[in-house]
Design a protein around this motif. Structure first.
Motif, PDB file in Angstrom:
ATOM      1  N   LEU A 339     -43.193  -9.533  25.138  1.00  0.00           N
ATOM      2  CA  LEU A 339     -44.052 -10.522  24.512  1.00  0.00           C
ATOM      3  C   LEU A 339     -45.187  -9.826  23.539  1.00  0.00           C
ATOM      4  O   LEU A 339     -45.269 -10.372  22.346  1.00  0.00           O
ATOM      5  N   CYS A 340     -45.461  -8.677  23.974  1.00  0.00           N
ATOM      6  CA  CYS A 340     -46.350  -7.842  23.368  1.00  0.00           C
ATOM      7  C   CYS A 340     -45.828  -7.506  22.066  1.00  0.00           C
ATOM      8  O   CYS A 340     -46.490  -7.748  20.820  1.00  0.00           O
ATOM      9  N   PHE A 341     -44.784  -6.889  22.281  1.00  0.00           N
ATOM     10  CA  PHE A 341     -43.981  -6.324  20.791  1.00  0.00           C
ATOM     11  C   PHE A 341     -43.585  -7.641  20.037  1.00  0.00           C
ATOM     12  O   PHE A 341     -43.398  -7.138  18.829  1.00  0.00           O
ATOM     13  N   TRP A 342     -43.231  -8.612  20.433  1.00  0.00           N
ATOM     14  CA  TRP A 342     -42.901  -9.743  19.900  1.00  0.00           C
ATOM     15  C   TRP A 342     -43.988 -10.324  18.800  1.00  0.00           C
ATOM     16  O   TRP A 342     -43.716 -10.301  17.675  1.00  0.00           O
ATOM     17  N   VAL A 343     -45.190 -10.201  19.436  1.00  0.00           N
ATOM     18  CA  VAL A 343     -46.502 -10.611  18.830  1.00  0.00           C
ATOM     19  C   VAL A 343     -46.683  -9.454  17.640  1.00  0.00           C
ATOM     20  O   VAL A 343     -46.934  -9.859  16.511  1.00  0.00           O
ATOM     21  N   VAL A 344     -46.531  -8.417  18.041  1.00  0.00           N
ATOM     22  CA  VAL A 344     -46.662  -7.237  17.203  1.00  0.00           C
ATOM     23  C   VAL A 344     -45.829  -7.402  15.882  1.00  0.00           C
ATOM     24  O   VAL A 344     -46.039  -7.149  14.819  1.00  0.00           O
ATOM     25  N   ALA A 345     -44.494  -7.482  16.145  1.00  0.00           N
ATOM     26  CA  ALA A 345     -43.461  -7.612  15.302  1.00  0.00           C
ATOM     27  C   ALA A 345     -43.798  -8.580  14.408  1.00  0.00           C
ATOM     28  O   ALA A 345     -43.489  -8.740  13.211  1.00  0.00           O
ATOM     29  N   ARG A 346     -44.250  -9.842  14.718  1.00  0.00           N
ATOM     30  CA  ARG A 346     -44.606 -11.004  14.001  1.00  0.00           C
ATOM     31  C   ARG A 346     -45.855 -10.911  13.114  1.00  0.00           C
ATOM     32  O   ARG A 346     -45.810 -11.203  11.931  1.00  0.00           O
ATOM     33  N   ALA A 456     -45.837 -16.695  11.117  1.00  0.00           N
ATOM     34  CA  ALA A 456     -46.225 -17.767  12.096  1.00  0.00           C
ATOM     35  C   ALA A 456     -45.217 -18.874  11.929  1.00  0.00           C
ATOM     36  O   ALA A 456     -45.468 -20.123  12.040  1.00  0.00           O
ATOM     37  N   GLY A 457     -43.860 -18.714  11.694  1.00  0.00           N
ATOM     38  CA  GLY A 457     -42.875 -19.811  11.422  1.00  0.00           C
ATOM     39  C   GLY A 457     -42.629 -20.309  12.984  1.00  0.00           C
ATOM     40  O   GLY A 457     -43.137 -19.916  13.703  1.00  0.00           O
ATOM     41  N   VAL A 458     -41.763 -21.251  12.694  1.00  0.00           N
ATOM     42  CA  VAL A 458     -41.417 -22.109  13.893  1.00  0.00           C
ATOM     43  C   VAL A 458     -40.895 -21.333  14.957  1.00  0.00           C
ATOM     44  O   VAL A 458     -41.090 -21.136  16.040  1.00  0.00           O
ATOM     45  N   LEU A 459     -39.762 -20.470  14.560  1.00  0.00           N
ATOM     46  CA  LEU A 459     -39.058 -19.557  15.646  1.00  0.00           C
ATOM     47  C   LEU A 459     -39.936 -18.612  16.128  1.00  0.00           C
ATOM     48  O   LEU A 459     -39.898 -18.324  17.282  1.00  0.00           O
ATOM     49  N   SER A 460     -40.636 -18.080  15.323  1.00  0.00           N
ATOM     50  CA  SER A 460     -41.649 -17.045  15.720  1.00  0.00           C
ATOM     51  C   SER A 460     -42.708 -17.440  16.726  1.00  0.00           C
ATOM     52  O   SER A 460     -42.883 -16.888  18.046  1.00  0.00           O
ATOM     53  N   GLN A 461     -43.019 -18.856  16.614  1.00  0.00           N
ATOM     54  CA  GLN A 461     -44.010 -19.246  17.588  1.00  0.00           C
ATOM     55  C   GLN A 461     -43.206 -19.654  18.763  1.00  0.00           C
ATOM     56  O   GLN A 461     -43.806 -19.562  19.976  1.00  0.00           O
ATOM     57  N   GLY A 463     -40.549 -18.246  19.897  1.00  0.00           N
ATOM     58  CA  GLY A 463     -40.224 -17.023  20.899  1.00  0.00           C
ATOM     59  C   GLY A 463     -41.377 -16.753  21.693  1.00  0.00           C
ATOM     60  O   GLY A 463     -41.155 -16.268  23.023  1.00  0.00           O
ATOM     61  N   ALA A 464     -42.528 -16.822  21.056  1.00  0.00           N
ATOM     62  CA  ALA A 464     -43.644 -16.161  21.546  1.00  0.00           C
ATOM     63  C   ALA A 464     -44.230 -17.295  22.786  1.00  0.00           C
ATOM     64  O   ALA A 464     -44.425 -16.570  23.985  1.00  0.00           O
ATOM     65  N   LEU A 465     -43.781 -18.278  22.440  1.00  0.00           N
ATOM     66  CA  LEU A 465     -44.152 -19.386  23.607  1.00  0.00           C
ATOM     67  C   LEU A 465     -43.333 -19.185  24.803  1.00  0.00           C
ATOM     68  O   LEU A 465     -43.872 -19.464  25.923  1.00  0.00           O
ATOM     69  N   ALA A 466     -42.139 -19.133  24.467  1.00  0.00           N
ATOM     70  CA  ALA A 466     -41.132 -18.941  25.530  1.00  0.00           C
ATOM     71  C   ALA A 466     -41.377 -17.969  26.463  1.00  0.00           C
ATOM     72  O   ALA A 466     -41.559 -18.040  27.781  1.00  0.00           O
ATOM     73  N   LEU A 467     -41.553 -16.768  26.023  1.00  0.00           N
ATOM     74  CA  LEU A 467     -42.064 -15.446  26.657  1.00  0.00           C
ATOM     75  C   LEU A 467     -43.107 -15.887  27.301  1.00  0.00           C
ATOM     76  O   LEU A 467     -43.648 -15.364  28.613  1.00  0.00           O
ATOM     77  N   GLY A 468     -44.482 -16.258  26.616  1.00  0.00           N
ATOM     78  CA  GLY A 468     -45.440 -16.603  27.253  1.00  0.00           C
ATOM     79  C   GLY A 468     -45.584 -17.382  28.661  1.00  0.00           C
ATOM     80  O   GLY A 468     -46.236 -17.346  29.426  1.00  0.00           O
ATOM     81  N   ILE A 469     -44.709 -18.583  28.412  1.00  0.00           N
ATOM     82  CA  ILE A 469     -44.583 -19.218  29.456  1.00  0.00           C
ATOM     83  C   ILE A 469     -43.966 -18.696  30.737  1.00  0.00           C
ATOM     84  O   ILE A 469     -44.432 -18.764  31.642  1.00  0.00           O
ATOM     85  N   LEU A 470     -42.931 -17.660  30.340  1.00  0.00           N
ATOM     86  CA  LEU A 470     -42.443 -17.150  31.373  1.00  0.00           C
ATOM     87  C   LEU A 470     -43.285 -15.969  32.161  1.00  0.00           C
ATOM     88  O   LEU A 470     -43.482 -16.061  33.311  1.00  0.00           O
ATOM     89  N   VAL A 471     -44.120 -15.446  31.192  1.00  0.00           N
ATOM     90  CA  VAL A 471     -45.282 -14.500  32.072  1.00  0.00           C
ATOM     91  C   VAL A 471     -46.294 -15.299  32.841  1.00  0.00           C
ATOM     92  O   VAL A 471     -46.443 -14.749  33.949  1.00  0.00           O
ATOM     93  N   ILE A 472     -46.596 -16.558  32.503  1.00  0.00           N
ATOM     94  CA  ILE A 472     -47.524 -17.341  33.134  1.00  0.00           C
ATOM     95  C   ILE A 472     -46.944 -17.904  34.409  1.00  0.00           C
ATOM     96  O   ILE A 472     -47.320 -17.784  35.396  1.00  0.00           O
ATOM     97  N   LEU A 473     -45.618 -18.724  34.134  1.00  0.00           N
ATOM     98  CA  LEU A 473     -45.046 -19.221  35.206  1.00  0.00           C
ATOM     99  C   LEU A 473     -44.512 -18.413  36.133  1.00  0.00           C
ATOM    100  O   LEU A 473     -44.713 -18.562  37.582  1.00  0.00           O
ATOM    101  N   LEU A 474     -43.915 -17.297  36.040  1.00  0.00           N
ATOM    102  CA  LEU A 474     -43.593 -16.310  37.040  1.00  0.00           C
ATOM    103  C   LEU A 474     -44.787 -15.755  37.903  1.00  0.00           C
ATOM    104  O   LEU A 474     -44.675 -15.369  38.917  1.00  0.00           O
ATOM    105  N   GLY A 475     -46.017 -15.792  37.169  1.00  0.00           N
ATOM    106  CA  GLY A 475     -47.170 -15.410  37.837  1.00  0.00           C
ATOM    107  C   GLY A 475     -47.766 -16.489  38.768  1.00  0.00           C
ATOM    108  O   GLY A 475     -48.335 -16.183  39.612  1.00  0.00           O
TER     109      GLY A 475
END
Lengths: 494, 610
Positions: A339-346, A456-461, A463-475
C-alpha cells in the motif's frame, strides 16, 4: 517418503505461474508478430492469471501431500503463502503497469521476470528440503537481479543492480557453504529429518555453524541486520514499481523458509538466542536509521530492516502460536508495504524518487491516496485498528514468557521511535501546504513547483482503496485468517 | 456481573459517530457538514437514553460479549459500571458542545474537522466501555490519530511542535502499556477486564505491571513531571480540540488508574501509594504555581488542569471511600468546568483574536453575559461552595485529612492557588482597563453560545447543591472496588510474611509513610534487575533461605545491606533471587550470615530458575 507421489491437482498455483512465464517468454519473442502477444495483452494477463493462481491456492488450502520424494510439501502453510504471493503479485503487477521509467519495448521482458520471480517464490513456499529451497530461492532471485537495474536513464539503478548482485552472490555462496556443513554433520537435507536432530553447539557444532551460514543467506533476502546493506540502496536505485515488488514478495519467500526451519529451533538453544539478539538489533538499528532519511524509499528500506526483526520474534518463540504470528505478520507486512509503495508510485507520476516534501498537500490532491497512505503508515507503526497492530500484538504475546521478555520490551519501545518517521508521512500528506506555486501564465497541467504530479485516476485510487480496506479489515477482524494460519502451523509442528 | 442488555446500547453509542462520520465525509457543503454533525451528535445523546436504566449497584451492566479472535481469547466485550458510565455521559455530551463551539471558529477544511470530532467520540466512548484489554487499547490508541490531526491541522502557530510532542509522549506511554497487557494475558490467560480485576498476581509481577500502567496513565493524566505536552497541546489546539482534550482525554489516565492499577495490582498500588501521593501533591502545587504566572488564558487553564488532575490522583491513591468518591466527582467536574472554560476562551479568541490576558481586558463592560458564565465556571473551577467543584475538592481534602493531617495541610495551598489564579485572570478580564477600542466583533454571547453554556451551567450549580444523586451512582462501584482492593492488597504480603515469621528481627517499616519510600524504592530497584516475572513463582524456595540469611545477619550484628533494610523482607528476598542473573546477590545475602544451609537453598533456587 521415497515416492514421487505426484498429483497435478495440488500444484495449480505453481502451474498457473509457469504457464504465465511460458506465455510471456513466447510474447517476448513474438511481440510484434501477433496481437495475442502484444505488450498490452501480456500486461493485462499478469494480474488475471495472478488472481487465478490465488483462487487455485485458496481451493487447495486444505490439501496435504508430500511430493517428489519428500522434497516438496503441500500443506496449509505453503498454500497460505501461495495465496499471499499471488495476491502480492496481482497488486505488484497492477502497480507496474503504469511505469514511466520503463521503455515500451522492455515491458514484456519486465513482466516475464516479474512472473518468474513470483513462480520461484510459489515453489519456495512448498520446498521442504534444503537443496530444493536453495534452487527455488535462486530462481526467484535471479529474476530480481535483472529487474533492479531496469530503470531508463538512471545510473543509480545500475549501481543498485550491481550491489544487489554482488551482495546476493556473496550471500548465496555463504548459504551454500553452510549447506555443505549441514549435510556433512547431520547427513540429511530434509527439513523434517533435520528437525529430529540436535542443534546445540555441544552436540553438533559443525551443523550449527552451517545452519547459521544457511540462515545468513535467508536473512539477506529478508534484509535482517547485519545483512541489510543492500536494502536501502536497492530500493532507492530501483524504480518505484520494482522496489514495491522487491520490498514485499521476496520477503515472504524468506519468511516461509524461516518458518519451516524454525521447527529446528527450540527456545534456549544458542542459535535461538542469537536470532533473538539479531531481531533486537535489527529492529532498533532499522528504526534509528530510518529516522534520518529524507528519501521515502530509503526510509521504507530501513523500515523493512526493522520489520524483518519483528517477524523474527515469532520464530524465536518457536511455538505454533509464534510461527502463526510470524506468518500473519508477514501478511500484514505484505499488504501495508504494498500500500505504501502503491501510493509512492502514484504520487511520483514521472517516476522519480520522492522526498517527504513531495507528499505535501496530498490530502487536497487526492483524499483517498492520502487516507490510504495514513492507514499504511499507522499500520507500519502498529497503531490500532490496523493489521499491523494485531500482527505485532500476536507476535509479542506469543513471545512473552519464553525467556525473551526483554525482546518484547525492545519491540514495543521501538514503536515510539518509529512513530516519528511514519508520522512524518501523515504530517506531510495532511498538514503541510504544497510547496511552491505555479508561476504566472504557466501552461495548463504544469507541475506546481517542485512537487511531483499525482496520478489520481480511478484505477490508482481503486487499487489504493482495495489495499487500504484490506489493511483495516484484517486489523478489525483478524480472527478467521489467524485461525487458518494457526491450524497450519500446528500441523507443521506436529 | 449483572444485567445483560437486549439492546446493545454501548455498541450503538460507540459506532454511531463512526457511521455518521462516513456520511459526513460525503457531504459537499460546509454548512451541511456542520448541521449533519450537530444532528448526529444530538442523536448520539438521544441514543444514550437506555443508559438511564442503570441500576445503582456494583458490577458491570449493559454487558455485551462476542468472540472476536477466539484463538487468542480476544472478545468484543463492552459494559459499564458506576465509574465508567459517568465518563461515557461526559464523552457523549462533549460532542454537541464541540460542534457548537467550532461553528464559526473553524474556517478551513471543515469536513475533515467534523470527521475527526466524530471519530474521537467513537474512540472516547469505546475506551470507557471496553471490557477487553485489547479492545481498550485499540480505542485508546485510535484516539491519538484524530487528536493529532486536530492539533496539527487546525492548531496555532506552533502546531507542528505541539502535535508531534503530544503524539510522541502519549505513544511512548502506551508502548509499555501494551507490554503490560501482554504480560497480564500470559500470566492470567485472559484479556477480560472483570476477570483480571479479581486475579491475584505475585508482588514482583504487580510491581512491574504497575510501573508500566503508571507510565501510560501518568502521561495521559498528566502528572508532574510528565505534563509538559499538555500546555503545548492545549494552547495550540483549536478550542474544540482543547475541550475534548480537557474533558475526556485526561480522564482516561485517571480512569486507567481506577480500573486497572488498583484492582489488578493492589499490592503494588499500596506499595507505590506514597510515591503517587507525593507526585499528586507536586502536580497540585506545581500546576497552581505555574498557572499563577501565565499571561495566556489558555495556558493558565491548561496548567490548572494539571493541578486539578492532581487532586483526582490524590483522591484515588488515598484508598478511602471519600477519596475515590471525590476523585470521580472531580473527574466529572473537571470535564464540565475546564471543557467549558476552553469553549469560553475560544469564544473570546474569536472576538479579540488573542488568548492573552492583556488583550482581553475590561470585558465586563462589553460582554457582561460572557463574564457571568466565565465567573461561574471559574469559581466552580477553584471549588467555590455551591458549585460542583466544591463537592469534589471537599471530598478529596476530607479524605486527605483523614489519611494524614500533614497531607491535608499540604493540599490547602493548592486550593488557595487555584482561587488566586482564577481571581487574577477574572478580575483583569472583567474590570481591567481595555487596551483596544471595542469593535463590532465585540458582541456578547450569541444564541449558539447560550445553547451550549446553559446546560453545563445548570449542571455546575445542580451538582454543587445536590450531589447525592451522582454519589449514589458511583458509590456502589467504589465500595465494591475498595472492598476487593482491601481484601487483596494484603494477600501477597501475607504470603510473603509467612517466611518472615521465622525472622522476627526483621524490621517492620510502615509502608504507608512517605519516609519509608526512598529506601524501599532503592532497594526494590536494586533487587530487580530484569523483567522476568515468570520466575517469581519458582523462586519461592529461595525466599525462606534469603530471609533467614538476612535475619541472621541482622541478629549477629553484621550490617545487613539488602534484604533487611526494605519494608517487606520476604517479598524482597523472593524478588531478588528470582532473576537468574541475580545469583551473586543471593549468595552474598546468604553468605552474610545465613551459613551453608541458606546458601545451598539459594543456589538451588537459582538453578531452578536458570
Amino acid at each position: 517418503m521415497a515416492e514421487l507421489n505426484f498429483s497435478f491437482s495440488d500444484i495449480w498455483p505453481e502451474t498457473i505461474f509457469f504457464i504465465l512465464v511460458l506465455y510471456l517468454f513466447g510474447a517476448a519473442l513474438l511481440e510484434r508478430r501477433h496481437i495475442m502477444f502484444s505488450g498490452d495483452t501480456s500486461m493485462a494477463l499478469c494480474p488475471i492469471l495472478g488472481l487465478l493462481a490465488m483462487a487455485s491456492a485458496v481451493c487447495t488450502f486444505r490439501h496435504e501431500s508430500l511430493m517428489f520424494f519428500g522434497s516438496y510439501r503441500i500443506d496449509g502453510l505453503s498454500q497460505f503463502f501461495k495465496i499471499l504471493i499471488a495476491a502480492g503479485f496481482v497488486f505488484a503487477s497492477l502497480n507496474a503497469m503504469r511505469q514511466p521509467t520503463l521503455r515500451a519495448k522492455k515491458r514484456v521482458d519486465y513482466f516475464l521476470f516479474l512472473a518468474m520471480s513470483a513462480w520461484g517464490l510459489t515453489i519456495l513456499a512448498s520446498a521442504a528440503e534444503l537443496i530444493t529451497i536453495y534452487l527455488a530461492l535462486e530462481l526467484s532471485s535471479y529474476s530480481l537481479y535483472i529487474l533492479i537495474p531496469v530503470r531508463s536513464g538512471s545510473r543509480g539503478a545500475a549501481e543498485a543492480g550491481l550491489k544487489y548482485i554482488l551482495f546476493g552472490a556473496a550471500a548465496t555462496a555463504i548459504a551454500l557453504y553452510g549447506l555443505s556443513w549441514i549435510i556433512v554433520d547431520q547427513g540429511t537435507t530434509y527439513v523434517s529429518a533435520l528437525a529430529a536432530k540436535s542443534w546445540s553447539v555441544a552436540d553438533s557444532p559443525l551443523a550449527v555453524m552451517g545452519l547459521l551460514c544457511f540462515l545468513g543467506g535467508l536473512f539477506f533476502k529478508l534484509a535482517l541486520f547485519p545483512f541489510h546493506f543492500w536494502c536501502p540502496d536497492v530500493y532507492q536505485g530501483a524504480s518505484n514499481e520494482t522496489a514495491a515488488f522487491a520490498a514485499t514478495l521476496p520477503k515472504l519467500g524468506a519468511v516461509i523458509v524461516l518458518i519451516r526451519l524454525a521447527t529446528l529451533l527450540k527456545p534456549g538453544l544458542e542459535i535461538t538466542h542469537m536470532l533473538a539478539l539479531l531481531a533486537a538489533v535489527s529492529v532498533t538499528y532499522g528504526n534509528l536509521c530510518a529516522l534520518a532519511q529524507k528519501d521515502l524509499k530509503r526510509m521504507l528500506g530501513f523500515s523493512s530492516v526493522a520489520h524483518a526483526g519483528y517477524i523474527l520474534c515469532g520464530l524465536v518463540a518457536g511455538t505454533a502460536e509464534g510461527l502463526a504470528a510470524a506468518a500473519f505478520y508477514a501478511m500484514a507486512y505484505l499488504f501495508m508495504n504494498l500500500l505504501c509503495f502503491w501510493v509512492v508510485a502514484r504520487v511520483s507520476q514521472d517516476g522519480r524518487n520522492l522526498e517527504y516534501d513531495d507528499l505535501n498537500g496530498l490530502s487536497a490532491r487526492s483524499p483517498i491516496l492520502a487516507l490510504c497512505l495514513a492507514a499504511a503508515a499507522f499500520s507500519l507503526v502498529s497503531l490500532p485498528p490496523t493489521v499491523g497492530f494485531i500482527g505485532k500484538l500476536w507476535l509479542i504475546t506469543s513471545l512473552w514468557g519464553h525467556g525473551y521478555d526483554w525482546l518484547v520490551i525492545v519491540v514495543c519501545v521501538n514503536s515510539a521511535i518509529a512513530i516519528f518517521y511514519y508520522l512524518s508521512l501523515v504530517r506531510h500528506a495532511y498538514t503541510e501546504d504544497p510547496r511552491g506555486t505555479l508561476p504566472e501564465g504557466a501552461p495548463a497541467g504544469a507541475l506546481p513547483g517542485p512537487i511531483a504530479l499525482t496520478d489520481a485516476g480511478v484505477l490508482s485510487q481503486a487499487g489504493a482503496l482495495a489495499l487500504g480496506i484490506l489493511v483495516i479489515l484484517l486489523g478489525v477482524l483478524p480472527g478467521p485468517v489467524y485461525s487458518l494460519v494457526l491450524e497450519a502451523s500446528k500441523a507443521l509442528l506436529k | 456481573m449483572t444485567g445483560t442488555s437486549p439492546f446493545p446500547v454501548l455498541t450503538v453509542l460507540t459506532f454511531w459517530p463512526l457511521a455518521a462520520a462516513f456520511v459526513v465525509a460525503f457531504l459537499p457543503k460546509d454548512s451541511q457538514v456542520r448541521i449533519a454533525t450537530l444532528i448526529a451528535s444530538v442523536i448520539e445523546c438521544l441514543l444514550a437514553y437506555p443508559l438511564l436504566a442503570f441500576r445503582n449497584e456494583p458490577g458491570f451492566q449493559f454487558l455485551e460479549n462476542v468472540p472476536w479472535a477466539p484463538d487468542w481469547g480476544l472478545t468484543y466485550a463492552m459494559g459499564v459500571d458506576g465509574i465508567s458510565i459517568l465518563m461515557i455521559w461526559l464523552s457523549i455530551f462533549t460532542l454537541p458542545v464541540c460542534v457548537l463551539c467550532s461553528w464559526t471558529y473553524i474556517g478551513k477544511r471543515v469536513k475533515e474537522f467534523h470527521v475527526c470530532l466524530l471519530l474521537m467520540t467513537t474512540a472516547c466512548v469505546g475506551v470507557f466501555a471496553a471490557l477487553d484489554l485489547v479492545l481498550f487499547y485499540v480505542f485508546w490508541e485510535a484516539l491519538l490519530i484524530p487528536m493529532y490531526l486536530m492539533i496539527a491541522i487546525w492548531g496555532g502557530d506552533e502546531k507542528r511542535y505541539a502535535s508531534i510532542k503530544f503524539f510522541l509522549y502519549t505513544l511512548a506511554g502506551s508502548t509499555v502499556l501494551l507490554v503490560a497487557i501482554v504480560a497480564l494475558r500470559i500470566q492470567s490467560g485472559t484479556f477480560f477486564i472483570p476477570d483480571l480485576m479479581k486475579a491475584d498476581f505475585s508482588f514482583r509481577f504487580q510491581y512491574w505491571v504497575f510501573l508500566a500502567f503508571f507510565l501510560a496513565f501518568a502521561i495521559k493524566v498528566p502528572m508532574f513531571p510528565f505534563h509538559t505536552w499538555l500546555p503545548a497541546a492545549h494552547v495550540q489546539a483549536p478550542s474544540a480540540g482543547s475541550v475534548i482534550l480537557a474533558a475526556v482525554l485526561l480522564k482516561m489516565g485517571t480512569y486507567g488508574f481506577l480500573r486497572f492499577s488498583l484492582p489488578m495490582t493492589p499490592a503494588a498500588s499500596e506499595h507505590f501509594a506514597p510515591l503517587m501521593i507525593a507526585i499528586s501533591i507536586a502536580s497540585i502545587l506545581y500546576g497552581g504555581l505555574v498557572a499563577l504566572g501565565q499571561q495566556d488564558i489558555k495556558k493558565l487553564i491548561a496548567y490548572s488542569s494539571v493541578a486539578h488532575m492532581g487532586f483526582v490522583t490524590l483522591g484515588i491513591f488515598l484508598f478511602s471511600k471519600e477519596g475515590v468518591q471525590g476523585a470521580i466527582f472531580q473527574m466529572l467536574n473537571h470535564g464540565i468546568i475546564t471543557g467549558i472554560l476552553f469553549c469560553l476562551v475560544g469564544a473570546i479568541y474569536e472576538r479579540s483574536h488573542s488568548s492573552e490576558i492583556n488583550k482581553n481586558l475590561g470585558l465586563g463592560k462589553f460582554l457582561p453575559f460572557f463574564m457571568l458564565f466565565w465567573g461561574l465556571f471559574g469559581f466552580a473551577s477553584f471549588g467555590f461552595p455551591g458549585t460542583n467543584g466544591f463537592v469534589g475538592e471537599l471530598l478529596v481534602l476530607a479524605a486527605a485529612f483523614k489519611f494524614k493531617t500533614a497531607i491535608g495541610l499540604v493540599c490547602i495551598p493548592g486550593a488557595l492557588l487555584a482561587a488566586a489564579y482564577i481571581f487574577k485572570v477574572t478580575l483583569k478580564m472583567a474590570w481591567g482597563e481595555p487596551t483596544s477600542v471595542a469593535g463590532p466583533a465585540w458582541h456578547d454571547l450569541k444564541k449558539k453560545e447560550w445553547v451550549y453554556l446553559i446546560g453545563p451551567a445548570f449542571l455546575v450549580v445542580y451538582l454543587g447543591l445536590a450531589p447525592t444523586g451522582l454519589l449514589n451512582v458511583i458509590t456502589p462501584a467504589i465500595e465494591d472496588n475498595l472492598a476487593s482492593f482491601n481484601a487483596r492488597k494484603g494477600l501477597v504480603s501475607a504470603a510473603a510474611a509467612a517466611p518472615s515469621e521465622e525472622a522476627p528481627s526483621a524490621p517492620a517499616v510502615d509502608r504507608s509513610s512517605p519516609a519509608a519510600l526512598p529506601a524501599g524504592l532503592d532497594s526494590a530497584l536494586a533487587a530487580m534487575p530484569g523483567p522476568a516475572p515468570s520466575g517469581a513463582l519458582q523462586a519461592a524456595p529461595v525466599s525462606a533461605g534469603a530471609v533467614t540469611g538476612a535475619a541472621a545477619s541482622g541478629a549477629s550484628g553484621v550490617p545487613a545491606s539488602g534484604a533487611s533494610a526494605v519494608p517487606d523482607p520476604g517479598v524482597r528476598g523472593a524478588t531478588g533471587a528470582s532473576g537468574s542473573l541475580k545469583a551473586p546477590d543471593v549468595l552474598a545475602a546468604a553468605d552474610a550470615g545465613g551459613g551453608p544451609a541458606a546458601s545451598l537453598s539459594a543456589v538451588k533456587g537459582v538453578e531452578n530458575n536458570g
